[in-house]
Design a protein around this motif. Structure first.
Motif, PDB file in Angstrom:
ATOM      1  N   ASP A 136       0.835  -1.210   0.000  1.00  0.00           N
ATOM      2  CA  ASP A 136       0.000   0.000   0.000  1.00  0.00           C
ATOM      3  C   ASP A 136       0.862   1.249   0.000  1.00  0.00           C
ATOM      4  O   ASP A 136       0.523   2.254  -0.632  1.00  0.00           O
ATOM      5  CB  ASP A 136      -0.938   0.006   1.210  1.00  0.00           C
ATOM      6  N   SER A 161      -4.912   5.055  -0.189  1.00  0.00           N
ATOM      7  CA  SER A 161      -6.305   4.661  -0.392  1.00  0.00           C
ATOM      8  C   SER A 161      -6.731   3.487   0.477  1.00  0.00           C
ATOM      9  O   SER A 161      -7.791   2.910   0.259  1.00  0.00           O
ATOM     10  CB  SER A 161      -6.518   4.290  -1.868  1.00  0.00           C
ATOM     11  N   ARG A 162      -5.930   3.133   1.474  1.00  0.00           N
ATOM     12  CA  ARG A 162      -6.276   2.015   2.356  1.00  0.00           C
ATOM     13  C   ARG A 162      -6.225   2.458   3.811  1.00  0.00           C
ATOM     14  O   ARG A 162      -5.367   3.248   4.218  1.00  0.00           O
ATOM     15  CB  ARG A 162      -5.309   0.833   2.150  1.00  0.00           C
ATOM     16  N   ALA A 201     -10.964  -0.316   1.894  1.00  0.00           N
ATOM     17  CA  ALA A 201     -10.788   0.578   0.752  1.00  0.00           C
ATOM     18  C   ALA A 201     -11.292   1.962   1.158  1.00  0.00           C
ATOM     19  O   ALA A 201     -12.474   2.140   1.434  1.00  0.00           O
ATOM     20  CB  ALA A 201     -11.574   0.048  -0.450  1.00  0.00           C
TER      21      ALA A 201
END
Length: 233
Positions: free
Chosen positions: A65, A94-95, A129
């Motif tokens: 990530d 984005s995580r 997410a």
């Protein structure tokens, strides 16, 4: 005329029988103790393997990530931060990684732990997410706790079924920030969570002279992951 000797059959005396039985008993006890010790060592090894495997898998996800973050943010919110709602949070691009405190997971009060709203299961360590950083940016001082295993912000449980594990600690430490390139050290501690077997002061299993000790099923380990984020070209 010669006298013949009469043959006599001599059996075991009571003392000899008792000694034989005692020897057999000692042998059986030794076998039983050895078997129990080997079984305990086996279960201990399985528990340690489970923690190490889970820790490596979590680290691989965090590192991957981090590689795709670019200029994205890295945010960290401790579980006891005001407004955090009981969930620890790590957001990388984005995580988002979300987790309950161990004591909340094992509480008899179902409302103590934050749960997935889609299944009702307690969140142990979820990877979500979250492209907008929703879980690490508070709204009016309150962080979101609406976690689901369905939908566009689908969460994946990373420690489900892994020997009752829990996240005991997570820290994020900046290493450098040069010309837009940044690096962080992310350290986290995973351990078993079947009772009070973990001494949270020094992050170790309790010793044999403590009432809460659980040698066979207690294990804890700390992991470190270096996340390097290069400036987007």
């Amino acid at each position: 005329m010669a006298k013949t000797k009469r043959a006599t059959n001599r059996g075991f005396t009571l003392v000899e029988l008792l000694l034989a039985m005692a020897g057999v008993a000692v042998l059986l006890i030794s076998i039983a103790v050895t078997t129990i010790q080997l079984t305990n060592m086996y279960h201990k090894g399985i528990t340690i393997k489970s923690i190490n495997q889970s820790g490596r898998e979590v680290g691989d996800l965090i590192r991957r990530d981090g590689l795709v973050v670019g200029q994205g943010e890295v945010r960290f919110v401790a579980a006891d931060t005001q407004g955090a709602g009981g969930l620890g949070r790590l957001c990388i691009g984005s995580r988002a990684y979300l987790w309950n405190k161990p004591e909340n997971l094992r509480s008899n009060d179902p409302s103590a732990a934050v749960r997935y709203n889609s299944t009702g299961d307690a969140i142990i360590l979820a990877r979500v997410a979250d492209p907008l950083g929703t879980f690490c940016i508070p709204q009016n001082g309150v962080y979101a706790t609406d976690v689901s295993t369905t939908g566009t912000m689908r969460a994946t449980e990373l420690l489900k079924g892994q020997a009752d594990l829990a996240v005991y600690r997570m820290d994020v430490t900046p290493i450098f920030d040069r010309n837009g390139d940044r690096a962080f050290n992310i350290s986290y501690t995973l351990g078993t969570n079947q009772g009070e077997e973990i001494n949270t002061t020094d992050q170790t299993c309790r010793t044999s002279n403590e009432a809460e000790n659980n040698f066979t099923f207690c294990a804890i380990n700390q992991f470190n992951e270096i996340v390097i984020m290069e400036k987007a070209s």
